[in-house]
Design a protein around this motif. Structure first.
Motif, PDB file in Angstrom:
ATOM      1  N   GLY A 168      22.206 -16.572   7.002  1.00  0.00           N
ATOM      2  CA  GLY A 168      21.829 -17.715   7.819  1.00  0.00           C
ATOM      3  C   GLY A 168      20.483 -17.407   8.441  1.00  0.00           C
ATOM      4  N   LEU A 169      19.854 -18.375   9.053  1.00  0.00           N
ATOM      5  CA  LEU A 169      18.550 -18.139   9.676  1.00  0.00           C
ATOM      6  C   LEU A 169      18.704 -17.249  10.903  1.00  0.00           C
ATOM      7  CD1 LEU A 169      16.646 -21.546   9.589  1.00  0.00           C
ATOM      8  CD2 LEU A 169      16.536 -19.645   7.970  1.00  0.00           C
ATOM      9  N   ALA A 170      17.974 -16.138  10.934  1.00  0.00           N
ATOM     10  CA  ALA A 170      18.063 -15.220  12.071  1.00  0.00           C
ATOM     11  C   ALA A 170      17.544 -15.853  13.351  1.00  0.00           C
ATOM     12  CB  ALA A 170      17.276 -13.940  11.770  1.00  0.00           C
ATOM     13  N   GLN A 171      16.633 -16.807  13.226  1.00  0.00           N
ATOM     14  CA  GLN A 171      16.057 -17.450  14.409  1.00  0.00           C
ATOM     15  C   GLN A 171      16.933 -18.584  14.939  1.00  0.00           C
ATOM     16  OE1 GLN A 171      14.172 -14.969  14.932  1.00  0.00           O
ATOM     17  NE2 GLN A 171      12.171 -15.916  15.220  1.00  0.00           N
ATOM     18  N   ASN A 172      18.033 -18.869  14.255  1.00  0.00           N
ATOM     19  CA  ASN A 172      18.960 -19.925  14.657  1.00  0.00           C
ATOM     20  C   ASN A 172      20.228 -19.271  15.208  1.00  0.00           C
ATOM     21  OD1 ASN A 172      21.103 -21.866  14.598  1.00  0.00           O
ATOM     22  ND2 ASN A 172      19.913 -23.144  13.195  1.00  0.00           N
ATOM     23  N   SER A 173      20.383 -19.281  16.523  1.00  0.00           N
ATOM     24  CA  SER A 173      21.500 -18.572  17.160  1.00  0.00           C
ATOM     25  C   SER A 173      22.851 -19.114  16.733  1.00  0.00           C
ATOM     26  CB  SER A 173      21.367 -18.644  18.686  1.00  0.00           C
ATOM     27  OG  SER A 173      20.181 -18.010  19.125  1.00  0.00           O
ATOM     28  N   GLU A 174      22.958 -20.417  16.517  1.00  0.00           N
ATOM     29  CA  GLU A 174      24.231 -20.993  16.095  1.00  0.00           C
ATOM     30  C   GLU A 174      24.618 -20.513  14.702  1.00  0.00           C
ATOM     31  OE1 GLU A 174      24.282 -25.218  16.461  1.00  0.00           O
ATOM     32  OE2 GLU A 174      23.966 -25.187  18.639  1.00  0.00           O
ATOM     33  N   ALA A 175      23.635 -20.413  13.809  1.00  0.00           N
ATOM     34  CA  ALA A 175      23.906 -19.913  12.461  1.00  0.00           C
ATOM     35  C   ALA A 175      24.356 -18.457  12.505  1.00  0.00           C
ATOM     36  CB  ALA A 175      22.663 -20.062  11.590  1.00  0.00           C
ATOM     37  N   VAL A 176      23.711 -17.667  13.353  1.00  0.00           N
ATOM     38  CA  VAL A 176      24.091 -16.259  13.486  1.00  0.00           C
ATOM     39  C   VAL A 176      25.513 -16.147  14.016  1.00  0.00           C
ATOM     40  CG1 VAL A 176      23.588 -14.098  14.686  1.00  0.00           C
ATOM     41  CG2 VAL A 176      21.708 -15.492  13.777  1.00  0.00           C
ATOM     42  N   ASN A 177      25.848 -16.933  15.018  1.00  0.00           N
ATOM     43  CA  ASN A 177      27.211 -16.915  15.554  1.00  0.00           C
ATOM     44  C   ASN A 177      28.222 -17.294  14.481  1.00  0.00           C
ATOM     45  OD1 ASN A 177      26.306 -16.193  18.106  1.00  0.00           O
ATOM     46  ND2 ASN A 177      26.246 -18.301  18.862  1.00  0.00           N
ATOM     47  N   ARG A 178      27.845 -18.232  13.620  1.00  0.00           N
ATOM     48  CA  ARG A 178      28.748 -18.660  12.561  1.00  0.00           C
ATOM     49  C   ARG A 178      29.003 -17.518  11.579  1.00  0.00           C
ATOM     50  NH1 ARG A 178      26.209 -23.057  11.289  1.00  0.00           N
ATOM     51  NH2 ARG A 178      27.335 -24.262  12.852  1.00  0.00           N
ATOM     52  N   ILE A 179      27.985 -16.715  11.297  1.00  0.00           N
ATOM     53  CA  ILE A 179      28.168 -15.560  10.413  1.00  0.00           C
ATOM     54  C   ILE A 179      29.216 -14.609  10.987  1.00  0.00           C
ATOM     55  CG2 ILE A 179      27.067 -13.453   9.543  1.00  0.00           C
ATOM     56  CD1 ILE A 179      24.491 -15.071   9.208  1.00  0.00           C
ATOM     57  N   TYR A 180      29.098 -14.316  12.274  1.00  0.00           N
ATOM     58  CA  TYR A 180      30.073 -13.427  12.914  1.00  0.00           C
ATOM     59  C   TYR A 180      31.477 -14.017  12.849  1.00  0.00           C
ATOM     60  CZ  TYR A 180      26.686 -10.120  14.843  1.00  0.00           C
ATOM     61  OH  TYR A 180      25.726  -9.141  14.977  1.00  0.00           O
ATOM     62  N   GLN A 181      31.590 -15.313  13.048  1.00  0.00           N
ATOM     63  CA  GLN A 181      32.906 -15.966  12.999  1.00  0.00           C
ATOM     64  C   GLN A 181      33.491 -15.913  11.599  1.00  0.00           C
ATOM     65  OE1 GLN A 181      31.986 -19.863  14.487  1.00  0.00           O
ATOM     66  NE2 GLN A 181      31.618 -19.145  16.585  1.00  0.00           N
ATOM     67  N   ILE A 182      32.675 -16.177  10.600  1.00  0.00           N
ATOM     68  CA  ILE A 182      33.137 -16.179   9.210  1.00  0.00           C
ATOM     69  C   ILE A 182      33.661 -14.806   8.809  1.00  0.00           C
ATOM     70  CG2 ILE A 182      32.338 -16.322   6.807  1.00  0.00           C
ATOM     71  CD1 ILE A 182      30.465 -18.601   7.753  1.00  0.00           C
ATOM     72  N   LYS A 183      32.941 -13.755   9.204  1.00  0.00           N
ATOM     73  CA  LYS A 183      33.322 -12.398   8.827  1.00  0.00           C
ATOM     74  C   LYS A 183      34.388 -11.784   9.733  1.00  0.00           C
ATOM     75  CE  LYS A 183      30.432  -9.198   7.817  1.00  0.00           C
ATOM     76  NZ  LYS A 183      30.876  -8.703   6.497  1.00  0.00           N
ATOM     77  N   GLY A 184      34.607 -12.392  10.894  1.00  0.00           N
ATOM     78  CA  GLY A 184      35.462 -11.741  11.876  1.00  0.00           C
ATOM     79  C   GLY A 184      34.833 -10.445  12.351  1.00  0.00           C
ATOM     80  N   ARG A 185      33.528 -10.464  12.491  1.00  0.00           N
ATOM     81  CA  ARG A 185      32.768  -9.264  12.822  1.00  0.00           C
ATOM     82  C   ARG A 185      32.653  -9.084  14.331  1.00  0.00           C
ATOM     83  NH1 ARG A 185      29.065  -6.184   9.831  1.00  0.00           N
ATOM     84  NH2 ARG A 185      27.319  -5.242  10.968  1.00  0.00           N
ATOM     85  N   ASP A 186      32.723  -7.842  14.775  1.00  0.00           N
ATOM     86  CA  ASP A 186      32.529  -7.508  16.176  1.00  0.00           C
ATOM     87  C   ASP A 186      31.143  -7.984  16.613  1.00  0.00           C
ATOM     88  OD1 ASP A 186      32.029  -6.320  18.628  1.00  0.00           O
ATOM     89  OD2 ASP A 186      32.687  -4.320  18.022  1.00  0.00           O
ATOM     90  N   PRO A 187      31.060  -8.840  17.649  1.00  0.00           N
ATOM     91  CA  PRO A 187      29.757  -9.352  18.096  1.00  0.00           C
ATOM     92  C   PRO A 187      28.779  -8.258  18.509  1.00  0.00           C
ATOM     93  CG  PRO A 187      31.546 -10.612  19.075  1.00  0.00           C
ATOM     94  CD  PRO A 187      32.178  -9.420  18.419  1.00  0.00           C
ATOM     95  N   GLY A 188      29.294  -7.072  18.807  1.00  0.00           N
ATOM     96  CA  GLY A 188      28.422  -5.977  19.206  1.00  0.00           C
ATOM     97  C   GLY A 188      27.812  -5.227  18.036  1.00  0.00           C
TER      98      GLY A 188
ATOM     99  N   ASP B 267      22.152  -6.660  21.971  1.00  0.00           N
ATOM    100  CA  ASP B 267      22.544  -5.419  22.633  1.00  0.00           C
ATOM    101  C   ASP B 267      21.768  -4.201  22.168  1.00  0.00           C
ATOM    102  OD1 ASP B 267      24.471  -6.829  24.074  1.00  0.00           O
ATOM    103  OD2 ASP B 267      25.989  -6.530  22.508  1.00  0.00           O
ATOM    104  N   THR B 268      20.788  -4.401  21.287  1.00  0.00           N
ATOM    105  CA  THR B 268      19.996  -3.267  20.807  1.00  0.00           C
ATOM    106  C   THR B 268      18.548  -3.696  20.617  1.00  0.00           C
ATOM    107  OG1 THR B 268      19.709  -1.629  19.035  1.00  0.00           O
ATOM    108  CG2 THR B 268      20.610  -3.776  18.404  1.00  0.00           C
ATOM    109  N   ASN B 269      17.642  -2.763  20.804  1.00  0.00           N
ATOM    110  CA  ASN B 269      16.229  -3.028  20.557  1.00  0.00           C
ATOM    111  C   ASN B 269      15.851  -2.730  19.112  1.00  0.00           C
ATOM    112  OD1 ASN B 269      13.685  -3.882  21.751  1.00  0.00           O
ATOM    113  ND2 ASN B 269      12.960  -1.794  21.370  1.00  0.00           N
ATOM    114  N   LEU B 270      16.811  -2.227  18.337  1.00  0.00           N
ATOM    115  CA  LEU B 270      16.546  -1.877  16.943  1.00  0.00           C
ATOM    116  C   LEU B 270      16.845  -3.055  16.028  1.00  0.00           C
ATOM    117  CD1 LEU B 270      18.156   1.690  16.861  1.00  0.00           C
ATOM    118  CD2 LEU B 270      15.730   1.108  17.142  1.00  0.00           C
ATOM    119  N   ILE B 271      16.161  -3.078  14.882  1.00  0.00           N
ATOM    120  CA  ILE B 271      16.427  -4.108  13.890  1.00  0.00           C
ATOM    121  C   ILE B 271      16.331  -3.490  12.494  1.00  0.00           C
ATOM    122  CG2 ILE B 271      13.988  -4.842  13.855  1.00  0.00           C
ATOM    123  CD1 ILE B 271      17.135  -7.025  13.251  1.00  0.00           C
TER     124      ILE B 271
END
Length: 233
Positions: free
Chosen positions: A55-75, A126-130
């Protein structure tokens, strides 16, 4: 022609034409993928290692959707995918030469740097790294170019589940995705599922392997060639 198959959810599975020819790109699929992403949707794409969802990294809603789809820890952070080496400097504080970048990329490598302020502040907050990827796959790089934006890219599977080399292996996610772009089977061995080698280059002059992945030997060889010292802490 692009073959489109619809499943119960009406998710589109699109087979990439000429997918056996590495230097060709299915422009109609690139256009459709970019249109979906620019609308804030999440899609599945082939990479040079395993299948990913993006999803677009600059789109916060799309990023949140990725986490929801995967059941990934938001951290747990997600990497970004870019089209070209020159784009890295926009989103990451690069500590190595472009010659080293060109030695590793495009390739099965995720390079970790400190982020710049251009990157969405809500992305990996939560991190300054990418982590930065430029896969050796013309389709996904062309999609990045068509979007003129970094893609948030992570493996196409439930969090902590086996990574996938074929679109059928993550069929349980299809109905949660706007499109599944089928580039065929990406590998035939368990080693193919290792994913990219993740290397931390955030401290100038040193490196640390975070995940050995599929390009460990070529990465460590490049570090030696360019006199980048391994961090042991």
């Amino acid at each position: 022609m692009v073959s489109i198959k619809r499943i119960v959810s009406m998710t589109k599975i699109l087979k990439l034409t000429n997918r056996t020819l590495p230097d060709t790109v299915d422009e109609s699929c690139v256009k459709l993928a970019a249109e979906l992403l620019l609308k804030g949707q999440v899609i599945a794409v082939p990479t040079d290692t395993i299948y990913g969802i993006a999803g677009l990294a600059q789109n916060s809603e799309a990023v949140n959707r990725i986490y929801q789809i995967k059941g990934r820890d938001p951290g747990k952070p997600i990497a970004i995918c870019l089209n070209a080496i020159e784009d890295i400097h926009t989103y990451a504080q690069v500590t190595v030469s472009d010659s080293l970048l060109s030695c590793l990329l495009p390739g099965q490598v995720t390079l970790v740097f400190n982020r710049t302020q251009t990157l969405n502040k809500n992305f990996n907050p939560d991190t300054n790294l990418i982590g930065v990827r430029i896969p050796d796959n013309n389709f996904i790089r062309s999609v990045c170019g068509a979007c003129s934006s970094p893609l948030a890219l992570t493996s196409a599977n439930y969090s902590a589940s086996q990574s996938c080399l074929d679109v059928d292996e993550f069929s349980y996610l299809h109905n949660r995705l706007a499109g599944v772009f089928d580039g065929g089977r990406l590998g035939n061995t368990e080693e193919s599922r290792l994913g990219s080698t993740v290397v931390d280059l955030s401290e100038e002059g040193t490196y640390k392997i975070i995940r050995p992945g599929s390009a460990f030997h070529s990465v460590t060889q490049a570090m030696q060639t360019f006199n980048i010292q391994e961090r042991t802490e």
